[in-house]
Motif scaffolding. Structure first.
Motif, PDB file in Angstrom:
ATOM      1  N   UNK A   7       9.667 -10.023  -5.710  1.00  0.00           N
ATOM      2  CA  UNK A   7      10.367  -8.823  -6.122  1.00  0.00           C
ATOM      3  C   UNK A   7      10.946  -8.155  -4.892  1.00  0.00           C
ATOM      4  N   UNK A   8      12.053  -7.465  -5.060  1.00  0.00           N
ATOM      5  CA  UNK A   8      12.729  -6.832  -3.939  1.00  0.00           C
ATOM      6  C   UNK A   8      12.117  -5.461  -3.664  1.00  0.00           C
ATOM      7  N   UNK A   9      11.474  -5.297  -2.499  1.00  0.00           N
ATOM      8  CA  UNK A   9      10.927  -3.994  -2.141  1.00  0.00           C
ATOM      9  C   UNK A   9      12.022  -3.077  -1.623  1.00  0.00           C
ATOM     10  N   UNK A  10      11.686  -1.810  -1.439  1.00  0.00           N
ATOM     11  CA  UNK A  10      12.655  -0.867  -0.885  1.00  0.00           C
ATOM     12  C   UNK A  10      13.091  -1.291   0.508  1.00  0.00           C
ATOM     13  N   UNK A  11      12.149  -1.734   1.308  1.00  0.00           N
ATOM     14  CA  UNK A  11      12.412  -2.218   2.662  1.00  0.00           C
ATOM     15  C   UNK A  11      11.438  -3.342   2.995  1.00  0.00           C
ATOM     16  N   UNK A  12      11.855  -4.178   3.932  1.00  0.00           N
ATOM     17  CA  UNK A  12      10.965  -5.186   4.502  1.00  0.00           C
ATOM     18  C   UNK A  12      10.598  -4.767   5.912  1.00  0.00           C
ATOM     19  N   UNK A  13       9.318  -4.702   6.194  1.00  0.00           N
ATOM     20  CA  UNK A  13       8.838  -4.320   7.517  1.00  0.00           C
ATOM     21  C   UNK A  13       8.169  -5.528   8.156  1.00  0.00           C
ATOM     22  N   UNK A  14       8.630  -5.893   9.340  1.00  0.00           N
ATOM     23  CA  UNK A  14       8.028  -6.982  10.101  1.00  0.00           C
ATOM     24  C   UNK A  14       6.909  -6.401  10.962  1.00  0.00           C
ATOM     25  N   UNK A  15       5.737  -6.981  10.863  1.00  0.00           N
ATOM     26  CA  UNK A  15       4.596  -6.546  11.664  1.00  0.00           C
ATOM     27  C   UNK A  15       4.220  -7.648  12.637  1.00  0.00           C
ATOM     28  N   UNK A  16       4.219  -7.290  13.914  1.00  0.00           N
ATOM     29  CA  UNK A  16       3.760  -8.176  14.974  1.00  0.00           C
ATOM     30  C   UNK A  16       2.337  -7.774  15.341  1.00  0.00           C
ATOM     31  N   UNK A  17       1.433  -8.741  15.450  1.00  0.00           N
ATOM     32  CA  UNK A  17       0.043  -8.424  15.786  1.00  0.00           C
ATOM     33  C   UNK A  17      -0.701  -9.695  16.141  1.00  0.00           C
ATOM     34  N   UNK A  18      -1.950  -9.521  16.580  1.00  0.00           N
ATOM     35  CA  UNK A  18      -2.744 -10.635  17.046  1.00  0.00           C
ATOM     36  C   UNK A  18      -3.273 -11.534  15.940  1.00  0.00           C
ATOM     37  N   UNK A  19      -3.471 -12.813  16.282  1.00  0.00           N
ATOM     38  CA  UNK A  19      -4.150 -13.735  15.381  1.00  0.00           C
ATOM     39  C   UNK A  19      -5.662 -13.717  15.643  1.00  0.00           C
ATOM     40  N   UNK A  20      -6.086 -12.774  16.470  1.00  0.00           N
ATOM     41  CA  UNK A  20      -7.503 -12.483  16.693  1.00  0.00           C
ATOM     42  C   UNK A  20      -7.761 -11.048  16.267  1.00  0.00           C
ATOM     43  N   UNK A  21      -9.047 -10.700  16.127  1.00  0.00           N
ATOM     44  CA  UNK A  21      -9.415  -9.331  15.750  1.00  0.00           C
ATOM     45  C   UNK A  21      -9.476  -8.386  16.937  1.00  0.00           C
ATOM     46  N   UNK A  22      -9.651  -8.918  18.150  1.00  0.00           N
ATOM     47  CA  UNK A  22      -9.878  -8.059  19.301  1.00  0.00           C
ATOM     48  C   UNK A  22     -11.330  -7.592  19.343  1.00  0.00           C
ATOM     49  N   UNK A  23     -11.696  -6.903  20.402  1.00  0.00           N
ATOM     50  CA  UNK A  23     -13.087  -6.506  20.602  1.00  0.00           C
ATOM     51  C   UNK A  23     -13.482  -5.249  19.843  1.00  0.00           C
ATOM     52  N   UNK A  24     -12.510  -4.403  19.536  1.00  0.00           N
ATOM     53  CA  UNK A  24     -12.811  -3.127  18.886  1.00  0.00           C
ATOM     54  C   UNK A  24     -12.542  -3.229  17.379  1.00  0.00           C
ATOM     55  N   UNK A  25     -13.533  -2.965  16.534  1.00  0.00           N
ATOM     56  CA  UNK A  25     -13.327  -3.058  15.080  1.00  0.00           C
ATOM     57  C   UNK A  25     -12.208  -2.153  14.560  1.00  0.00           C
ATOM     58  N   UNK A  29      -9.361  -2.382  11.321  1.00  0.00           N
ATOM     59  CA  UNK A  29      -9.246  -1.255  10.389  1.00  0.00           C
ATOM     60  C   UNK A  29      -7.809  -0.755  10.337  1.00  0.00           C
ATOM     61  N   UNK A  30      -7.161  -0.676  11.492  1.00  0.00           N
ATOM     62  CA  UNK A  30      -5.777  -0.212  11.543  1.00  0.00           C
ATOM     63  C   UNK A  30      -4.839  -1.203  10.856  1.00  0.00           C
ATOM     64  N   UNK A  31      -5.092  -2.511  11.037  1.00  0.00           N
ATOM     65  CA  UNK A  31      -4.260  -3.514  10.376  1.00  0.00           C
ATOM     66  C   UNK A  31      -4.381  -3.403   8.860  1.00  0.00           C
ATOM     67  N   UNK A  32      -5.597  -3.184   8.384  1.00  0.00           N
ATOM     68  CA  UNK A  32      -5.810  -3.005   6.950  1.00  0.00           C
ATOM     69  C   UNK A  32      -5.112  -1.746   6.461  1.00  0.00           C
ATOM     70  N   UNK A  33      -5.221  -0.668   7.231  1.00  0.00           N
ATOM     71  CA  UNK A  33      -4.564   0.587   6.856  1.00  0.00           C
ATOM     72  C   UNK A  33      -3.049   0.439   6.838  1.00  0.00           C
ATOM     73  N   UNK A  34      -2.516  -0.331   7.773  1.00  0.00           N
ATOM     74  CA  UNK A  34      -1.064  -0.532   7.809  1.00  0.00           C
ATOM     75  C   UNK A  34      -0.595  -1.324   6.597  1.00  0.00           C
TER      76      UNK A  34
END
Length: 196
Positions: A7-25, A29-34
């Motif tokens: 389905x066509x959303x209002x906008x498409x947002x590209x998110x760049x981020x790690x394929x690891x979780x990093x050391x800080x939980x 949490x921020x990725x889930x919130x985003x």
């Protein structure tokens, strides 16, 4: 390959981020919130197609909140990064260049969560393309727990030394909270930046 009709959303947002979780939980949490914020805003997600690390977290949250998710992953990384098999659409391409170009072309704007070399490469590519006039799409940094503070200071130094214009620096939106960044992503970036 498509898992369902996109389905066509209002906008498409590209998110760049790690394929690891990093050391800080807090990064996961921020990725889930985003991902949740994108779905709540009626936006679709474009990203690198993996199901691990922050990449998997943002995709899973976007899907759970009703957003269509378009992943693009090179064939050579599909096993190493564990391609996500539950996406609305997953494109398997041959090269990293095809992956990055596909993500740029599909997106109306870009957000960088914490990540490593690949995240920075993708971020600086879209910033460079804007600088030379190849697109005019908004770019935001999700500065989770001050993760991007050193990078912001480095960019200020590049500006002060005459290598980057103040206008190009000022257009980068920076926010600590994913929801705040999504809410203002498509507002004029110069008016909605914390990067003074």
């Amino acid at each position: 390959m498509s898992k369902q009709t996109m389905t066509a959303p209002a906008r498409w947002v590209c998110v760049y981020c790690g394929s690891r979780d990093g050391q800080n939980p807090i990064y996961r949490e921020a990725a889930t919130a985003l991902g949740t914020a994108l779905g709540q805003a009626g936006y679709g997600l474009v990203y690198g197609g993996a199901r691990v690390g922050l990449m998997g977290a943002v995709a899973d949250a976007a899907l759970a909140s009703g957003a269509p998710v378009h992943g693009i992953i090179p064939r050579g990384l599909s096993e190493r990064e564990l391609a996500h098999d539950g996406l609305t659409r997953l494109d398997v391409v041959e090269t990293m260049h095809q992956r990055k170009l596909g993500m740029i072309e599909a997106a109306d704007g870009f957000i960088a969560l914490p990540g490593g070399f690949g995240t920075l490469e993708e971020l600086f590519e879209v910033l460079t393309w804007h600088q030379i006039g190849w697109h005019d799409k908004p770019v935001g940094l999700c500065d989770v727990d001050g993760f991007y503070g050193p990078l912001v200071r480095c960019m200020h130094h590049m500006r002060d030394q005459g290598f980057v214009s103040a206008a190009n620096i000022a257009r980068i939106g920076v926010a600590h909270e994913p929801q705040a960044l999504v809410a203002r992503l498509f507002e004029p970036m110069a008016a909605s930046t914390d990067m003074s």
